[in-house]
Design an enzyme around this catalytic site. Sequence first.
Site, PDB file in Angstrom:
ATOM      1  N   ASP A 132      -3.040  11.717  -2.315  1.00 46.33           N
ATOM      2  CA  ASP A 132      -3.051  13.186  -2.409  1.00 46.33           C
ATOM      3  C   ASP A 132      -3.425  13.608  -3.830  1.00 46.33           C
ATOM      4  O   ASP A 132      -2.889  13.071  -4.801  1.00 46.33           O
ATOM      5  CB  ASP A 132      -1.659  13.742  -2.063  1.00 46.33           C
ATOM      6  N   LYS A 186      -2.930  21.089  -8.879  1.00 49.80           N
ATOM      7  CA  LYS A 186      -2.393  21.913  -9.972  1.00 49.80           C
ATOM      8  C   LYS A 186      -1.932  21.035 -11.136  1.00 49.80           C
ATOM      9  O   LYS A 186      -1.245  20.023 -10.911  1.00 49.80           O
ATOM     10  CB  LYS A 186      -1.206  22.744  -9.476  1.00 49.80           C
ATOM     11  N   THR A 216     -10.580   2.250   4.920  1.00 49.07           N
ATOM     12  CA  THR A 216      -9.392   2.979   5.382  1.00 49.07           C
ATOM     13  C   THR A 216      -9.861   4.067   6.361  1.00 49.07           C
ATOM     14  O   THR A 216     -11.056   4.344   6.476  1.00 49.07           O
ATOM     15  CB  THR A 216      -8.651   3.638   4.199  1.00 49.07           C
ATOM     16  N   GLU A 217      -8.889   4.723   7.013  1.00 52.72           N
ATOM     17  CA  GLU A 217      -9.254   5.799   7.940  1.00 52.72           C
ATOM     18  C   GLU A 217      -9.974   6.934   7.199  1.00 52.72           C
ATOM     19  O   GLU A 217     -11.005   7.423   7.646  1.00 52.72           O
ATOM     20  CB  GLU A 217      -7.998   6.334   8.634  1.00 52.72           C
ATOM     21  N   GLU A 251     -11.520   6.755   4.351  1.00 51.35           N
ATOM     22  CA  GLU A 251     -12.798   6.261   3.817  1.00 51.35           C
ATOM     23  C   GLU A 251     -13.887   6.360   4.888  1.00 51.35           C
ATOM     24  O   GLU A 251     -15.014   6.779   4.602  1.00 51.35           O
ATOM     25  CB  GLU A 251     -12.604   4.809   3.357  1.00 51.35           C
ATOM     26  N   ASP A 271     -12.468   9.679  -2.680  1.00 51.75           N
ATOM     27  CA  ASP A 271     -13.765  10.371  -2.743  1.00 51.75           C
ATOM     28  C   ASP A 271     -13.658  11.585  -3.663  1.00 51.75           C
ATOM     29  O   ASP A 271     -14.627  12.331  -3.802  1.00 51.75           O
ATOM     30  CB  ASP A 271     -14.208  10.821  -1.340  1.00 51.75           C
ATOM     31  N   GLU A 298       0.868  -1.182   0.000  1.00 51.23           N
ATOM     32  CA  GLU A 298       0.000   0.000   0.000  1.00 51.23           C
ATOM     33  C   GLU A 298       0.898   1.224   0.000  1.00 51.23           C
ATOM     34  O   GLU A 298       1.791   1.342   0.848  1.00 51.23           O
ATOM     35  CB  GLU A 298      -0.916   0.041   1.228  1.00 51.23           C
ATOM     36  N   GLU A 302       5.044   4.832   3.432  1.00 51.04           N
ATOM     37  CA  GLU A 302       4.563   6.144   3.875  1.00 51.04           C
ATOM     38  C   GLU A 302       5.721   7.128   3.847  1.00 51.04           C
ATOM     39  O   GLU A 302       6.824   6.804   4.256  1.00 51.04           O
ATOM     40  CB  GLU A 302       3.951   6.021   5.280  1.00 51.04           C
TER      41      GLU A 302
END
Length: 212
Positions: free
Chosen positions: A117, A121, A192-193, A195, A153, A43, A68
């Site tokens: 993310d 732009k 997920t958190e 979500e 989303d 992930e 991460e």
Amino acid sequence: MRLRNIPGSREAIAASSWCIQEPEEAKGGWKGIFGNENPIHIEIGMGKGQFLMRLAKANPHINYVGIEKYSSVLLRALQKMEESPIENIRFIRMDAEDLCQVFGEGEVSRIYLNFSDPWPKDRHAKRRLTSRQFFSRYQAILDRGGAVEFKTDNAGLFDFSLEEVGAAGWKLDGFTRDLHHDAAMGKGNVMTEYEERFSAMGNPIHKLIASR
Ligand code: SAM
């Protein structure tokens, strides 16, 4: 994600046996790190790791690597692992741009991207984790049957991602613009958190699955 610099987070990561400290040295040898021949799923942008930990508990026959970029965020996942260890997970603190230095050809079977993310732009489009530039990195590390699963989303980012799948020469195996009301695509969904947060606000969750 709101980021605070947490003092000591880099040191905690450096001392953690759940974190791979020199991931470039693991390239081509990930199965050895886990000590078995199980497939490896990753992930990218795992945040605090809720999704990965739920998946890993449900699928002990799969090895998971969470990537991460920020120490402060990864620290939260490490703290959870200290409280409740899960043997089939490892973490890397790195920018996903360097993915091909860390995984060998065909070494990964599935890539999860959750609430990545948006980089709104246009000039930053190539930084989006679903840009054609990233699909070409994924192509280099995925095995033959490998796939990318992406949830968001953000409708604009999702539209961009659908276009990039085609532009990268990948095929779309499935997509939905309302995952939580799509029985087929939503089957077995692991939240997920982000979500949980965004669906509680009434935002529909979009998902696509793409393969080579
Ligand atoms: N996936 C989690 C979820 O759905 O709850 C967290 C989503 S959060 C919006 C995006 C995460 O991706 C952040 O923790 C961010 O630091 C990480 N991230 C963004 N770009 C990244 C990159 N290029 N490499 C590694 N991590 C990245």
